[in-house]
Scaffold this motif. Structure first.
Motif, PDB file in Angstrom:
ATOM      1  N   SER A 159       0.942  -1.473   0.177  1.00 51.32           N
ATOM      2  CA  SER A 159      -0.007  -0.078   0.136  1.00 51.32           C
ATOM      3  C   SER A 159       0.742   0.768  -0.053  1.00 51.32           C
ATOM      4  CB  SER A 159      -0.733   0.217   1.109  1.00 51.32           C
ATOM      5  OG  SER A 159       0.047   0.382   2.358  1.00 51.32           O
ATOM      6  N   GLY A 160       2.204   1.322   0.114  1.00 53.20           N
ATOM      7  CA  GLY A 160       2.724   2.309   0.272  1.00 53.20           C
ATOM      8  C   GLY A 160       3.384   3.052   2.025  1.00 53.20           C
ATOM      9  N   TYR A 161       2.535   2.448   2.895  1.00 56.48           N
ATOM     10  CA  TYR A 161       2.584   2.878   4.189  1.00 56.48           C
ATOM     11  C   TYR A 161       2.389   1.341   4.947  1.00 56.48           C
ATOM     12  CZ  TYR A 161       0.233   6.940   1.150  1.00 56.48           C
ATOM     13  OH  TYR A 161       0.176   7.762   0.346  1.00 56.48           O
ATOM     14  N   PRO A 162       3.514   2.469   6.008  1.00 58.68           N
ATOM     15  CA  PRO A 162       3.604   1.039   7.630  1.00 58.68           C
ATOM     16  C   PRO A 162       2.230   0.636   8.304  1.00 58.68           C
ATOM     17  CG  PRO A 162       5.121   3.035   7.952  1.00 58.68           C
ATOM     18  CD  PRO A 162       4.057   3.001   6.319  1.00 58.68           C
ATOM     19  N   TYR A 163       1.830   1.348   8.539  1.00 57.73           N
ATOM     20  CA  TYR A 163       0.357   1.123   9.233  1.00 57.73           C
ATOM     21  C   TYR A 163      -0.155   2.000   9.117  1.00 57.73           C
ATOM     22  CZ  TYR A 163       2.205   5.074  11.962  1.00 57.73           C
ATOM     23  OH  TYR A 163       2.648   6.302  13.150  1.00 57.73           O
ATOM     24  N   ALA A 164      -1.983   2.259   9.967  1.00 59.19           N
ATOM     25  CA  ALA A 164      -2.903   2.898   9.595  1.00 59.19           C
ATOM     26  C   ALA A 164      -3.184   3.782   8.220  1.00 59.19           C
ATOM     27  CB  ALA A 164      -2.263   4.460  10.417  1.00 59.19           C
ATOM     28  N   VAL A 165      -3.236   2.756   7.767  1.00 67.10           N
ATOM     29  CA  VAL A 165      -3.590   2.955   6.282  1.00 67.10           C
ATOM     30  C   VAL A 165      -5.457   2.415   6.554  1.00 67.10           C
ATOM     31  CG1 VAL A 165      -2.917   1.895   4.186  1.00 67.10           C
ATOM     32  CG2 VAL A 165      -1.512   1.718   6.093  1.00 67.10           C
ATOM     33  N   ASP A 166      -5.959   3.677   5.519  1.00 67.87           N
ATOM     34  CA  ASP A 166      -7.339   3.431   5.212  1.00 67.87           C
ATOM     35  C   ASP A 166      -7.822   2.991   4.079  1.00 67.87           C
ATOM     36  OD1 ASP A 166      -9.988   4.819   4.995  1.00 67.87           O
ATOM     37  OD2 ASP A 166      -9.270   6.390   6.234  1.00 67.87           O
ATOM     38  N   PHE A 167      -8.236   2.720   3.940  1.00 62.07           N
ATOM     39  CA  PHE A 167      -9.092   2.101   2.294  1.00 62.07           C
ATOM     40  C   PHE A 167     -10.130   2.637   2.277  1.00 62.07           C
ATOM     41  CE2 PHE A 167      -5.349  -0.413   2.549  1.00 62.07           C
ATOM     42  CZ  PHE A 167      -4.165  -1.022   2.079  1.00 62.07           C
ATOM     43  N   SER A 168     -11.007   3.633   2.489  1.00 68.09           N
ATOM     44  CA  SER A 168     -12.453   3.889   2.765  1.00 68.09           C
ATOM     45  C   SER A 168     -12.517   4.183   1.555  1.00 68.09           C
ATOM     46  CB  SER A 168     -12.773   4.212   4.393  1.00 68.09           C
ATOM     47  OG  SER A 168     -12.109   5.908   3.832  1.00 68.09           O
ATOM     48  N   LEU A 169     -11.454   4.840   1.253  1.00 69.16           N
ATOM     49  CA  LEU A 169     -11.910   6.421  -0.408  1.00 69.16           C
ATOM     50  C   LEU A 169     -11.278   4.781  -1.995  1.00 69.16           C
ATOM     51  CD1 LEU A 169     -10.390   9.504   0.179  1.00 69.16           C
ATOM     52  CD2 LEU A 169     -12.505   8.501   0.531  1.00 69.16           C
ATOM     53  N   GLY A 170     -10.775   3.808  -1.657  1.00 69.69           N
ATOM     54  CA  GLY A 170     -10.664   2.805  -2.815  1.00 69.69           C
ATOM     55  C   GLY A 170      -9.432   3.263  -3.245  1.00 69.69           C
ATOM     56  N   TYR A 171      -8.346   3.932  -2.360  1.00 74.86           N
ATOM     57  CA  TYR A 171      -7.196   3.490  -2.012  1.00 74.86           C
ATOM     58  C   TYR A 171      -6.212   4.150  -1.015  1.00 74.86           C
ATOM     59  CZ  TYR A 171      -7.610   9.162  -2.208  1.00 74.86           C
ATOM     60  OH  TYR A 171      -8.177   9.987  -1.926  1.00 74.86           O
ATOM     61  N   PRO A 172      -5.780   3.624  -1.270  1.00 74.74           N
ATOM     62  CA  PRO A 172      -4.476   3.736   0.165  1.00 74.74           C
ATOM     63  C   PRO A 172      -4.243   5.155   0.443  1.00 74.74           C
ATOM     64  CG  PRO A 172      -3.133   2.940  -0.868  1.00 74.74           C
ATOM     65  CD  PRO A 172      -3.822   3.029  -1.864  1.00 74.74           C
ATOM     66  N   ARG A 173      -4.357   5.613   2.149  1.00 71.81           N
ATOM     67  CA  ARG A 173      -4.327   6.817   2.264  1.00 71.81           C
ATOM     68  C   ARG A 173      -4.160   6.170   3.885  1.00 71.81           C
ATOM     69  NH1 ARG A 173      -7.109  11.142   4.364  1.00 71.81           N
ATOM     70  NH2 ARG A 173      -8.756   9.386   5.514  1.00 71.81           N
ATOM     71  N   TYR A 174      -2.856   8.054   4.304  1.00 69.60           N
ATOM     72  CA  TYR A 174      -2.306   7.433   5.565  1.00 69.60           C
ATOM     73  C   TYR A 174      -1.953   8.863   5.865  1.00 69.60           C
ATOM     74  CZ  TYR A 174       2.336   7.075   7.854  1.00 69.60           C
ATOM     75  OH  TYR A 174       3.483   7.062   9.196  1.00 69.60           O
ATOM     76  N   ASN A 175      -2.811   9.078   7.377  1.00 63.91           N
ATOM     77  CA  ASN A 175      -2.267   9.796   7.770  1.00 63.91           C
ATOM     78  C   ASN A 175      -2.440   9.287  10.065  1.00 63.91           C
ATOM     79  OD1 ASN A 175      -1.946  12.487   9.096  1.00 63.91           O
ATOM     80  ND2 ASN A 175      -3.885  13.009   8.517  1.00 63.91           N
ATOM     81  N   PRO A 176      -1.335   8.668  10.645  1.00 60.83           N
ATOM     82  CA  PRO A 176      -1.423   8.899  11.505  1.00 60.83           C
ATOM     83  C   PRO A 176      -1.822  10.253  12.369  1.00 60.83           C
ATOM     84  CG  PRO A 176       0.287   7.800  10.779  1.00 60.83           C
ATOM     85  CD  PRO A 176      -0.166   8.818   9.633  1.00 60.83           C
ATOM     86  N   GLY A 177      -2.775   9.733  13.103  1.00 60.97           N
ATOM     87  CA  GLY A 177      -3.773  10.716  13.780  1.00 60.97           C
ATOM     88  C   GLY A 177      -4.713  10.767  13.571  1.00 60.97           C
ATOM     89  N   GLU A 178      -5.374  10.709  12.535  1.00 58.90           N
ATOM     90  CA  GLU A 178      -6.541  10.416  12.271  1.00 58.90           C
ATOM     91  C   GLU A 178      -6.718   8.997  12.192  1.00 58.90           C
ATOM     92  OE1 GLU A 178      -7.040  12.072   8.294  1.00 58.90           O
ATOM     93  OE2 GLU A 178      -8.937  11.931   8.041  1.00 58.90           O
ATOM     94  N   THR A 179      -5.851   8.666  10.956  1.00 58.12           N
ATOM     95  CA  THR A 179      -6.101   7.053  10.287  1.00 58.12           C
ATOM     96  C   THR A 179      -6.083   5.851  11.268  1.00 58.12           C
ATOM     97  OG1 THR A 179      -4.532   7.320   8.672  1.00 58.12           O
ATOM     98  CG2 THR A 179      -6.264   7.725   7.737  1.00 58.12           C
ATOM     99  N   SER A 180      -4.966   6.090  12.122  1.00 56.88           N
ATOM    100  CA  SER A 180      -4.972   5.395  13.188  1.00 56.88           C
ATOM    101  C   SER A 180      -5.944   4.836  14.027  1.00 56.88           C
ATOM    102  CB  SER A 180      -3.368   5.814  13.940  1.00 56.88           C
ATOM    103  OG  SER A 180      -4.119   7.368  14.257  1.00 56.88           O
ATOM    104  N   VAL A 181      -5.567   3.375  14.258  1.00 59.33           N
ATOM    105  CA  VAL A 181      -6.685   3.140  14.976  1.00 59.33           C
ATOM    106  C   VAL A 181      -7.196   3.451  15.971  1.00 59.33           C
ATOM    107  CG1 VAL A 181      -5.293   0.961  15.935  1.00 59.33           C
ATOM    108  CG2 VAL A 181      -7.771   0.178  15.330  1.00 59.33           C
TER     109      VAL A 181
END
Lengths: 563, 133, 488
Positions: free
Chosen positions: C353-375
């Motif tokens: 996905s290009g990102y090591p953790y906190a990956v958000d697939f809800s838009l159909g592609y990987p998105r990463y913003n720890p603090g927002e997309t972290s569990v």
């Protein structure tokens, strides 16, 4: 499945076919003489250019280094995303795309085979795991062997035969394809923060020089009958004045060349062709290097073209990346691997208005134009070091059109413009030449017998581009060509149509090609070897090899060695 | 003079006993004993007038939990208490991710008071009291 | 019948020791050679009574046994129906399962996160800021003459780290300091035994005099001399500190300050204060001399930096210090990764996905913003509407407020054992234990991939994480395509 590609203009340089209108028949993944006229699926290639599938001899697409590059650069991905579709996985770009995206983007440009040139043996499983997730392409990897302690020790002892046996063992163990040498001696020196600066410097703690390493491994390469030559990243890479080291390197290897055949591939030659004494006086050394290569037959090379964009440099040459870090102050990854190699990563933005960057851009094109025989120099960016592979169509544009390169040169730093040799170079490559530098030449240098051509029996890896060579003046209409090579009309992998009009229409997995080098006497795997293993590495002998589990589709090539 | 309460800073982290316990299984006695405890500075324990293995209540702005106090054997750490990772520590440590995703597992202000007669909740009891399951 | 299996990789901590020798009798491990206490605990206890033996589903408030088929269908239904599910855990399973995990997250448009988010996530953020000069552990064994553990205690968390990779190993260029330390270690072990006897009140002894004040000692003379040196910097005297040549007790929360002071000294600045973070500057000067004069130095750091105030800034400044030190000598820095395959979780997620953790697939592609997309943040904001937890125990390891939202929504758990999360789950799958009952791949803390062995059969009928996930993925696709057909 049968397929008939009708009426295209075929460019198949290995068979000397230069734009002839002909049909290509495909059956069960191979090129065949003919197919059943009614049963076969037909592709009307009228007015289109047909070539063998693209082959990339040197692109960093998988493994520890590449992935650390991905990890460290979210800013590289955020601007370039790929949505999941019903056929394809999602992913990100830009300079270091995720694995699926890498496969799709190469495929869209008509490429079907890649060589991943930098595999630390200890981390080879990682490389192969990623290659399994890189679809659409056949792949192979070069293990880094130039600073491996076993090699240094046996060459130091002068025991070539034993060295050859261990190299054969290592290639099989890591499922590799060729001997990769990076800054020979320099990487071991880098273990304690040092480097070597000429090919005759002694490597600290070892009684050996870069010259001895390169010549020794070139001989080993011959003894093992490997399909490719040694693959060399020279000492002093990326430093002003290093063209002299490159000439020394090529001269040193003359001693190994006896039959007029290539014995070494000097990779990303641009980075090794700087003249001048320092960054201020840095200029092109392309003329001297090209002259030497024109006069000799034992060297092949690839360009290492620089693209004006933000990219990510990554190489096993740890000391070189440290130099880049000192120059840029950018975020810096260094990653040394025990007993074997090192590595480094720095994001880098090549700028037109930077005299050094612009000169680098010019050097690569000068080399490609001044080295007369296209079978000797191939198109690469050393992806992603000079720029991402998605820029290949741009490079094709510069190679086929003086107008295209002059347009870019005009926008470059004045100092670089003044020093550039490009205004004096009239040569414009033909589509036939392009077919050599992007597939046929690369396949030939790699010894990939069933790739890079369209004779009967070859793999049915085919690219069809929307260029009509009869009606298009490619030098003038270079933008048309650029567009066409960026979005293949069709890409055919193993006889299956996988891309149509630049879009993926089928997800396929490619093979992993590797060498099973059979030596008469094999490396003894006994308690002594295991003990040595424990001493040299921090893993057990049993856990070191890349087993078949790590290859989704394994394609071993058996090689009979002379030792 | 013995104090009723002591203000301290809460650290959470690993101990070898917790590591052994978690590998044996989260339902084991080893895990319970190694995670429902709290290392304290010997001087601080003296201030509270408590001995080794006395139950204490540790309270933060996130909640409060009863644990077994154990004297830290290797040296002084006045003002610090150390609870091994586990459900007891997480019942009270800070959930603030400071905008980067990682909660603040070390450095939560806390208060310690001796509660020699209060029992330590078992894992099941603790979960029931917290989440009703 | 007894068989011996050697070169087994231990599936416990980030050391991933691969020299474990197991003796197996009648399908049970009866002897563990070379392993540490945690390793032995894992190999001896994998079959104990806390093992979950059958899939469970919550019916009328109680977890009751069901078949895999029923549980898989239910799990797939939950995930296919969810708008914003989280898929969390992954660090104690193999890369093969993690690969399926990414695909599943992509298929259902969920948030994929691994346990790095609660341990070395901040370290990853720092690497994204300043990079990291690092190396594999063997480099340290062969070359390092100065080893510093900062905010980590390998003797507790990575028990064989010193003996396999650092100070106590025999390298090509640097010898082991094992003998020198043996006396210290013995003394410490003796003391430990005594303490443990005291704790169990078998031996009554007068307690030792209480050390009430923190005092940082003067560095020993030997710090500047040749030979391997071990330095520990921590807020409390750890087990590792007891065997170190030099221990610096830093005031809690002041690692950043101390590190900045060291950076200044490395750059030959003079400090106008007498103490930084409780440490006299003159001692720091000696420490810095030892740093710049070594042949090869390394700092290992742990949660002491990533969990304390400043978090990724602490790591930033540590890495920046190493960048500075590389202008003077050779230096490297490595995070002490906890779970045996947390590095693999980051690695697999990154290549796919290009990102090591906190990956958000809800838009159909990987998105990463720890603090927002972290569990943890997703849970604290109460945004998720279902969760799949694989080989992890967030109910134990997340702050309570985050767990509250986790259990308020459908919760699917895949784990060999009944842990706190499983007790709270709605669908609970038992799984084969990776590295004992299932072969696979894991990445050591320095990114070296190692094979995990299957040494015994899993309990009858028990599937692996990889199989369970693949079947859930398959079922999710079936449900989704049925829904598409119905809609059409």
């Amino acid at each position: 499945m049968e397929l008939l590609i009708k009426n295209g203009f075929v460019f198949d340089p290995i068979n000397g076919i230069n734009g002839e209108k002909m049909d290509i028949a495909v059956k069960n993944g191979k090129i065949v003489e003919s197919v059943h006229d009614r049963r076969a699926k037909k592709i009307d290639a009228t007015g289109l250019t047909v070539m063998p599938g693209g082959v990339d001899i040197h692109c960093h697409i998988a493994g520890a280094e590449v992935n650390t590059g991905r990890l460290m650069r979210p800013e590289d991905h955020i601007k370039d995303t790929e949505r999941k579709t019903t056929l394809t996985r999602s992913g990100v770009g830009y300079s270091i795309p995720s694995t699926f995206t890498t496969g799709y983007r190469y495929s869209r440009m008509g490429y079907t085979s890649l060589m991943n040139p930098s595999m630390p043996p200890l981390e080879a499983k990682h490389t192969h795991e990623e290659l399994n997730d890189t679809p659409m392409l056949d792949k192979a990897s070069y293990p880094l062997l130039g600073d491996w302690w076993f090699v240094l020790e046996y060459l130091q002892k002068g025991d070539l035969a034993e060295c050859a046996r261990y190299v054969a063992w290592m290639i099989g163990t890591t499922k590799g394809y060729a001997i990769k040498i990076v800054n020979p001696g320099g990487l071991e020196s880098w273990g304690f923060g040092r480097n070597v600066h000429t090919i005759d410097d002694k490597v600290p703690n070892f009684d050996i020089t870069p010259r001895e390493i390169m010549c020794g491994l070139a001989k080993v390469n011959k003894m093992l009958n490997l399909p490719h030559t040694i693959h060399v990243h020279t000492n002093n890479l990326g430093l002003p004045g290093n063209y002299a080291t490159t000439l020394d390197t090529m001269r040193a290897l003359e001693s190994v060349a006896t039959d007029g055949k290539p014995v070494a591939h000097i990779t990303h030659l641009q980075f090794s062709s700087f003249a001048g004494d320092d960054w201020g006086s840095m200029r092109s050394g392309a003329e001297e290097v090209a002259k030497y290569i024109n006069a000799h037959s034992h060297i092949t090379c690839d360009m290492g073209q620089v693209i004006f964009t933000d990219t990510t440099t990554m190489t096993a040459d740890g000391p070189f990346e440290y130099t880049l870090y000192q120059l840029s102050g950018h975020k810096w990854v260094n990653s040394d691997v025990e007993t074997e190699t090192s590595g480094g990563i720095i994001p880098f933005h090549y700028k037109r208005n930077n005299a050094v960057n612009a000169t680098q851009w010019s050097i690569a094109l000068e080399l490609a134009l001044m080295i007369e025989d296209p079978w000797k120099i191939y198109l690469t960016t050393d992806h992603p070091n000079g720029g991402p592979f998605t820029a290949y169509p741009k490079i094709i544009g510069w190679l086929i059109s003086r107008k295209a390169r002059m347009a870019t040169l005009k926008k470059c730093h004045k100092k670089a413009q003044k020093k550039s040799l490009l205004p004096t170079l009239k040569r414009e490559l033909s589509l036939y030449d392009i077919a050599i530098v992007t597939r046929a030449g690369q396949a030939k240098a790699l010894g990939l017998k069933n790739k890079g051509h369209l004779s009967v029996g070859a793999d049915a890896d085919i690219a069809i581009y929307n260029v009509n060579p009869e009606t298009t003046d490619i030098a003038r209409k270079y933008k048309t060509v650029r567009r066409a090579f960026g979005n293949a009309a069709y890409t055919i992998k193993d006889g299956k149509v996988v891309v149509k009009d630049g879009e993926i229409v089928q997800h396929v997995d490619g093979r992993t090609i590797w060498l099973d080098v059979q030596t008469a006497e094999q490396v003894k795997v006994d308690e002594e070897m295991k003990r040595r293993f424990r001493e040299y590495w921090t893993v057990e002998y049993e856990n070191y090899p890349v087993t078949d589990h790590y290859l989704k589709i394994s394609d071993p090539r058996t090689i009979k060695a002379d030792v | 003079m013995v104090q009723q309460k002591l203000r301290v800073t809460l650290l959470t982290g690993r101990t070898i006993e917790q590591g052994v316990g978690k590998e044996a299984g989260k339902g084991t006695k080893e895990y319970f004993e190694s995670t429902s405890m709290c290392y304290m500075d010997a001087g601080d324990m003296k201030k509270l007038g408590i001995k080794n293995n006395t139950n204490i209540r540790v309270t933060t702005s996130n909640g409060s939990v009863v644990l077994r106090a154990v004297k830290y054997p290797r040296g002084a750490m006045p003002g610090l208490i150390y609870i091994p990772y586990g459900p007891w520590a997480n019942a009270i440590c800070s959930s603030d991710t400071t905008g980067i995703g990682t909660p603040s597992f070390k450095g939560t202000p806390a208060e310690v008071e001796p509660t020699p007669d209060k029992p330590i909740l078992t894992l099941e009891e603790l979960l029931r009291s917290e989440f009703g399951r | 019948m007894s068989t011996t299996v050697n070169a087994v990789t231990c599936p416990v901590c980030g050391c991933l020791c691969d020299d474990i020798e197991l003796t197996i009798e009648n399908g049970v491990v009866v002897k563990v050679k070379n392993g540490c206490a945690m390793c032995e605990s894992k190999f001896f206890n994998y079959k104990n009574e806390h093992r979950n033996k059958t899939p469970l589903m919550r019916k009328e408030g109680k977890l009751v046994p069901v078949s895999y088929d029923e549980a898989i269908h239910k799990a797939a239904e939950i995930l296919a129906n969810a708008n914003y599910p989280i898929l969390y855990g992954w660090s104690s399973t193999d890369c093969e399962a993690q690969r399926v995990g990414v695909e599943l997250a992509e298929e259902i448009g969920g948030v994929l996160d691994n346990t790095a988010v609660v341990c070395h996530g901040p370290s990853i953020l720092s690497v994204q800021e300043v990079g990291i000069p690092t190396c594999t552990l063997g480099q340290i064994r062969h070359r390092a003459d100065l080893v510093i553990y900062w905010g980590c205690d390998p003797w507790s968390a990575h028990p064989r780290h010193l003996e396999r990779y650092t100070t106590f190993t025999e390298g090509r260029f640097k010898g082991s300091e094992w003998k020198e330390y043996m006396n210290k270690v013995k003394a410490s072990a003796g003391k430990k035994k005594l303490l443990s006897l005291e704790r169990r009140e078998i031996v009554k002894r007068k307690p030792e005099p209480i050390i009430e004040k923190v005092t940082v000692n003067k560095p020993p003379e030997t710090l500047g001399k040749a030979g391997r040196k071990l330095i520990v910097i921590d807020v409390r005297k750890t087990m590792t500190a007891e065997v170190a040549d030099y221990f610096i007790q830093v005031e809690q929360g002041k690692d950043y300050e101390l590190m900045l002071a060291i950076r200044a000294l490395v750059k030959d600045h003079e400090l106008d204060v007498d103490q930084v973070a409780g440490v006299p500057v003159e001692y720091l000067e000696e420490l810095v001399d030892a740093m710049v004069n070594c042949d090869f130095g390394v700092i290992f750091f742990g949660m002491g930096l990533t969990h304390s105030a400043g978090k990724f800034r602490n790591v930033d400044v540590a890495i920046s210090l190493i960048r500075d030190l590389n202008r003077r000598t050779k230096f490297a820095i490595l995070p002490m990764r906890g779970h045996f395959n947390v590095t693999g979780a980051n690695t697999v997620s990154t290549w796919q996905s290009g990102y090591p953790y906190a990956v958000d697939f809800s838009l159909g592609y990987p998105r990463y913003n720890p603090g927002e997309t972290s569990v943890v943040d997703v849970l604290l904001r109460k945004e998720s509407d279902a969760a799949l937890i694989v080989a992890s125990d967030p109910a134990s390891n997340f702050p309570r407020k985050a767990v509250e939202h986790l259990v308020a929504n459908p919760l699917i758990v895949i784990d060999p054992h009944m842990n706190a999360t499983a007790l709270l789950g709605d669908v609970v799958f038992p799984a084969a234990i990776v590295g004992i009952e299932k072969a696979g791949t894991a990445y050591r803390m320095d990114h070296v991939p190692l094979p995990l062995k299957k040494v015994v059969e899993p309990p009858e009928g028990i599937l692996s994480d990889e199989e369970i996930l693949s079947r859930i993925l398959e079922e999710v696709r079936v449900i989704k395509s049925q829904r598409m057909q119905e809609a059409a």
